[in-house]
Design a protein around this motif. Structure first.
Motif, mmCIF file in Angstrom:
data_model
loop_
_atom_site.group_PDB
_atom_site.id
_atom_site.type_symbol
_atom_site.label_atom_id
_atom_site.label_comp_id
_atom_site.label_asym_id
_atom_site.label_seq_id
_atom_site.Cartn_x
_atom_site.Cartn_y
_atom_site.Cartn_z
ATOM 1 N N MET A 70 0.808 -1.217 0.000
ATOM 2 C CA MET A 70 0.000 0.000 0.000
ATOM 3 C C MET A 70 0.844 1.270 0.000
ATOM 4 O O MET A 70 0.339 2.344 -0.329
ATOM 5 N N ALA A 74 -0.132 4.857 -1.801
ATOM 6 C CA ALA A 74 -0.519 5.911 -0.851
ATOM 7 C C ALA A 74 0.325 7.167 -1.050
ATOM 8 O O ALA A 74 -0.197 8.294 -1.027
ATOM 9 N N LEU A 139 -7.288 4.706 -0.166
ATOM 10 C CA LEU A 139 -6.429 5.790 -0.657
ATOM 11 C C LEU A 139 -7.155 7.132 -0.624
ATOM 12 O O LEU A 139 -6.523 8.181 -0.786
ATOM 13 N N PHE A 142 -5.759 9.788 1.747
ATOM 14 C CA PHE A 142 -4.381 10.133 1.413
ATOM 15 C C PHE A 142 -4.317 11.206 0.318
ATOM 16 O O PHE A 142 -3.307 11.906 0.206
#
Length: 370
Positions: A70, A74, A139, A142
């Motif tokens: 991730m 991210a 996401l 983010f």
């Protein structure tokens, strides 16, 4: 040539998605003056249900995922959110008839994320059988929070520099002999110096209040609550028996409402410069292509799925329609809401959903398979 025909075939088939059909249906009936209304409470409940579902699925997936996978997506989400704001600051703000603070606020809203567009993208992908990492929905914050924070900070810096320029030009005005441009400002004692330092206004922007405002927004709160419940509890049974079966039906109603809302917001957009309409049409696709390119890097480096790349691009193409506007109203009060909300709701969101979703899914399938 085979690539182009393959892409156009996939793009055309996805335009027939019922999700996109309800959006266009809402626009059409509103254009014909329909009196159909969906109560605001129903709209808010549907948004809450959709985001809880997206959050739950993301939290369940994160529980069993490799967090290292991730990390790069991210970081790319954060970079995209910040970059979108600066693109708007140095393009939209330079166009004739555009106030700089309005341009920054508009870019901030387009850098933030729409939960409804995210839900629509997930539904279309699931309907097409496109695989994506369920944690890709995580996401959202983010990209959302960095974009809103960056927009408010950039607007504050701009206004601070503008005040300094105006003050400097005022101080350089000629003063007649024997007159003074103001009272002496030099302290004569240490206590006067400390008092002046304490009372002097500061141009520093506090970041945490902006982040807190974003986190307390209804959309992000619902998504993060779902993520936490999916991560820390075992909600699979209620997820599969309640949230999953209702998801597509709720989304179709939401798309209908958004179509009608888009048509009604066109009136607000006419009140500001026409360049906003151009920006609102081009920006979602440009932002999506930027995120798509970064997602492809993650695909080749970490194995990020083609569906995940498409979802990252869809998130970038969206513009916040729930939590973003109140955050920007509080953070950039001098900006005109008709400019940034009208641009997002009337043109940006329909473009992101009706064109962006099938475009990036088809592009991902044509370039990377899946």
């Amino acid at each position: 040539m085979d690539f182009l025909s393959d892409f156009l075939t996939k793009f055309g088939s996805q335009l027939q998605s019922p999700t996109l059909g309800f959006l266009m249906g809402g626009i059409v009936i509103a254009a014909f003056g329909s009196r159909l209304t969906i109560p605001d409470a129903v709209y808010k409940f549907i948004v809450f249900m959709l985001l809880i579902k997206v959050g739950l699925s993301g939290g369940i997936a994160i529980r069993g995922a490799n967090l290292a996978d991730m990390l790069l997506p991210a970081l790319f989400a954060v970079a995209t959110g910040i970059l979108i704001v600066f693109i708007g600051r140095f393009t939209l703000a330079k166009l004739p008839g555009i106030r700089t603070v309005d341009a920054i606020a508009t870019a901030g809203l387009f850098g933030a994320v729409s939960g409804s567009t995210l839900a629509a993208g997930i539904t279309v992908m699931e309907g097409q059988g496109v695989f994506y990492e369920p944690w890709a929905a995580a996401l959202y914050p983010f990209m959302d929070i960095p974009a809103l924070v960056t927009a408010i900070v950039v607007a504050s810096v701009y206004k601070s520099k503008k005040r300094e320029v105006e003050a400097d030009s005022f101080s350089k005005q000629p003063v007649a002999a024997g007159e003074y441009s103001g009272e002496p400002v030099y302290p004569t004692t240490r206590q006067e110096y400390l008092d002046q330092k304490r009372d002097k206004p500061t141009n520093r922007v506090e970041i945490w209040p902006i982040v807190k405002e974003s986190l307390q927004g209804s959309a992000l709160s619902a998504l993060l609550l779902g993520l936490a419940l999916g991560l820390l509890t075992r909600p699979e049974s209620v997820f599969e028996s309640f949230y999953e079966p209702l998801f597509r039906g709720f989304l179709s109603i939401l798309m209908l409402v958004m179509g009608m809302e888009a048509w009604s917001r066109l009136g607000e957009l006419r009140k500001v410069a026409q360049w906003y309409a151009v920006y609102a049409f081009i920006a979602p696709l440009l932002h999506g292509f930027i995120a798509f390119g970064l997602g492809m890097i993650a695909h080749y480096v970490t194995g990020f799925s083609p569906g995940g790349v498409a979802l990252l691009a869809i998130i970038a193409a969206s513009s916040s329609d729930i939590s973003g506007p109140p955050t920007l109203r509080a953070g950039i009060p001098s900006a005109n809401p008709s400019a940034y909300i009208g641009s997002s709701t009337a043109i940006g969101t329909p473009v992101a959903i009706a064109i962006g979703i099938p475009l990036f899914i088809g592009l991902a399938q044509a370039t990377m398979g899946g």
